[in-house]
Scaffold this motif. Structure first.
Motif, PDB file in Angstrom:
ATOM      1  N   HIS A   1      26.505  51.559   3.809  1.00  0.00           N
ATOM      2  CA  HIS A   1      25.620  51.425   4.753  1.00  0.00           C
ATOM      3  C   HIS A   1      24.919  49.946   4.907  1.00  0.00           C
ATOM      4  CE1 HIS A   1      22.032  52.383   6.988  1.00  0.00           C
ATOM      5  NE2 HIS A   1      21.244  51.724   6.089  1.00  0.00           N
ATOM      6  N   SER A   2      24.817  49.478   3.615  1.00  0.00           N
ATOM      7  CA  SER A   2      24.407  47.940   3.446  1.00  0.00           C
ATOM      8  C   SER A   2      25.309  46.812   4.175  1.00  0.00           C
ATOM      9  CB  SER A   2      24.216  47.750   2.062  1.00  0.00           C
ATOM     10  OG  SER A   2      23.428  48.555   1.458  1.00  0.00           O
TER      11      SER A   2
ATOM     12  N   MET B   1      27.589  56.456   1.514  1.00  0.00           N
ATOM     13  CA  MET B   1      27.219  55.588   0.382  1.00  0.00           C
ATOM     14  C   MET B   1      26.413  54.489   0.605  1.00  0.00           C
ATOM     15  SD  MET B   1      31.243  55.639  -1.684  1.00  0.00           S
ATOM     16  CE  MET B   1      31.868  55.502   0.110  1.00  0.00           C
ATOM     17  N   ARG B   2      25.497  54.081  -0.270  1.00  0.00           N
ATOM     18  CA  ARG B   2      24.700  53.093  -0.124  1.00  0.00           C
ATOM     19  C   ARG B   2      25.298  51.689   0.349  1.00  0.00           C
ATOM     20  NH1 ARG B   2      19.664  52.383  -4.201  1.00  0.00           N
ATOM     21  NH2 ARG B   2      19.488  54.492  -3.181  1.00  0.00           N
ATOM     22  N   TRP B   3      26.341  51.455  -0.440  1.00  0.00           N
ATOM     23  CA  TRP B   3      26.874  50.217  -0.372  1.00  0.00           C
ATOM     24  C   TRP B   3      27.492  49.761   1.127  1.00  0.00           C
ATOM     25  CZ3 TRP B   3      32.074  49.150   0.525  1.00  0.00           C
ATOM     26  CH2 TRP B   3      32.886  50.337   0.254  1.00  0.00           C
TER      27      TRP B   3
ATOM     28  N   THR C   1      29.759  51.082  13.902  1.00  0.00           N
ATOM     29  CA  THR C   1      29.744  50.328  12.597  1.00  0.00           C
ATOM     30  C   THR C   1      30.847  49.448  12.314  1.00  0.00           C
ATOM     31  OG1 THR C   1      30.236  52.125  11.327  1.00  0.00           O
ATOM     32  CG2 THR C   1      28.050  52.085  11.998  1.00  0.00           C
TER      33      THR C   1
ATOM     34  N   ASN D   1      27.598  47.552   6.603  1.00  0.00           N
ATOM     35  CA  ASN D   1      27.547  47.852   8.004  1.00  0.00           C
ATOM     36  C   ASN D   1      26.238  46.884   8.576  1.00  0.00           C
ATOM     37  OD1 ASN D   1      29.593  49.578   8.119  1.00  0.00           O
ATOM     38  ND2 ASN D   1      28.960  51.380   7.798  1.00  0.00           N
ATOM     39  N   GLN D   2      25.105  47.395   7.939  1.00  0.00           N
ATOM     40  CA  GLN D   2      23.977  46.492   8.286  1.00  0.00           C
ATOM     41  C   GLN D   2      24.110  45.064   8.381  1.00  0.00           C
ATOM     42  OE1 GLN D   2      21.990  48.906   9.944  1.00  0.00           O
ATOM     43  NE2 GLN D   2      20.306  48.017   9.181  1.00  0.00           N
TER      44      GLN D   2
END
Length: 332
Positions: free
Chosen positions: A5-6, A1-3, A28, A8-9
């Motif tokens: 990944h964001s 999921m994009r959120w 992560t 974790n970044q």
């Protein structure tokens, strides 16, 4: 999921992520959260097991805590309800002490040592402390206070050899076979605790001939054991001064019992086996969080009232002190 990944970044590039070296360790933030939750779920059993083992020593309770006619005598520990109540209070204190020490140790291991390791009281050394050194209700070689003093000195010795580097050299001298055998032995010991009823699923129980046998019987089919210092008829059968009737002078029943029929009929035991099977199947399919899913599966099923494996309700087979505390807080 994009959120995810964001998130974790963002954490990886923050000061927190840099300190814990998430990128360098190829981890992560969400992975660490999942690992921490699984670690807690797989180690929180020590709250009950550690307190149960150490309270078998009697703790700080003495014959002066007895309330019966034998108050002050050593044998009153095994029969007096006042001493039993003192031991239960010690067990509650040990639960809090276990939680506090584990919290402090885990925090220091993560925040100071920066290592992903959980630190908590070890079951092997605790069992040696309780059943060999102090003994059941203080029948061992040392008193509870003397044994604690020895543990205190042992702790400072470990600190000294760790700071000087001697500990690392001593570990390197231990053969690998002994280290592997020790790990396996501790695992078998913990598995045996988990198979018993007092702190586990109740798959095994007491047998007078073989010591251990298959259990899993309901409460109605259990015969509990008693610790009787004087087995004579005069000591067990006493006259009640008020009614003149003959009554049994027995101590509180132990948690050890034998089954009289209906072995392997305990629903809570089968729930525990199903939880273990869920873990094994998910791990075989390499599904992440399989241990956590198995634990939560058994937990949520046990919270549903009205069935044989429920933790709640008057007919529960596993009601204990925690349940007795929580029931008054639940809405009627």
């Amino acid at each position: 999921m994009r959120w995810v990944h964001s998130l974790n970044q963002a954490v990886a590039t923050s000061r927190v992520g840099s300190y814990f070296q998430l990128a360098e360790r190829k981890s992560t933030f969400t992975t660490e959260l999942r690992a921490g939750l699984v670690c807690f779920l797989t180690t929180c059993y020590i709250l009950a097991v550690n307190s149960g083992i150490l309270s078998d020593t009697g703790g700080t309770c003495t014959p002066a805590d007895c309330t019966g006619p034998n108050k002050g005598q050593f044998d009153c520990k095994f029969t007096d309800p006042g001493f039993t109540a003192c031991v239960q209070e010690v067990r509650r204190s040990l639960i809090a002490a276990t939680a506090a020490t584990s919290l402090i140790a885990c925090f220091l291991m993560g925040a100071v040592a920066n290592l992903p390791l959980a630190v908590a009281p070890g079951m092997g050394i605790n069992a040696y402390f309780a059943y060999t050194v102090v003994g059941f209700y203080g029948t061992g070689m040392l008193t509870y206070q003397e044994a604690l003093a020895a543990v205190f000195i042992e702790g400072w010795i470990f600190i000294a050899i760790s700071l000087t580097g001697v500990r690392g050299r001593l570990v390197s001298l231990i053969p690998k076979s002994i280290m592997l055998a020790t790990a396996g032995g501790i695992g078998l010991f913990l598995a045996f605790i988990g198979l018993q009823y007092s702190e586990g699923i109740g798959l095994v129980t007491y047998n007078s001939a073989t010591l251990v046998t298959l259990g899993g019987c309901p409460r109605a089919n259990r015969v509990y054991q008693y610790s009787i210092p004087d087995p004579s008829t005069e000591a067990i059968c006493v006259n009640n001064p008020g009614t003149g009737a003959v009554e049994a002078n027995l101590p509180p029943a132990s948690s050890t019992y034998s089954c009289q029929g209906k072995r392997m009929h305990l629903p809570t035991m089968w729930l525990g086996i199903c939880g273990l099977a869920v873990m094994a199947l998910l791990m075989a399919r390499r599904i992440k969080g399989s241990i956590m899913v198995g634990i939560l599966f058994a937990t949520f099923i046990s919270w549903i009232p009205g069935h044989g494996a429920s933790y709640l309700g008057a007919d529960s087979q596993i009601r204990g002190e925690v349940c007795e505390y929580l029931l008054p807080l639940l809405p009627s």
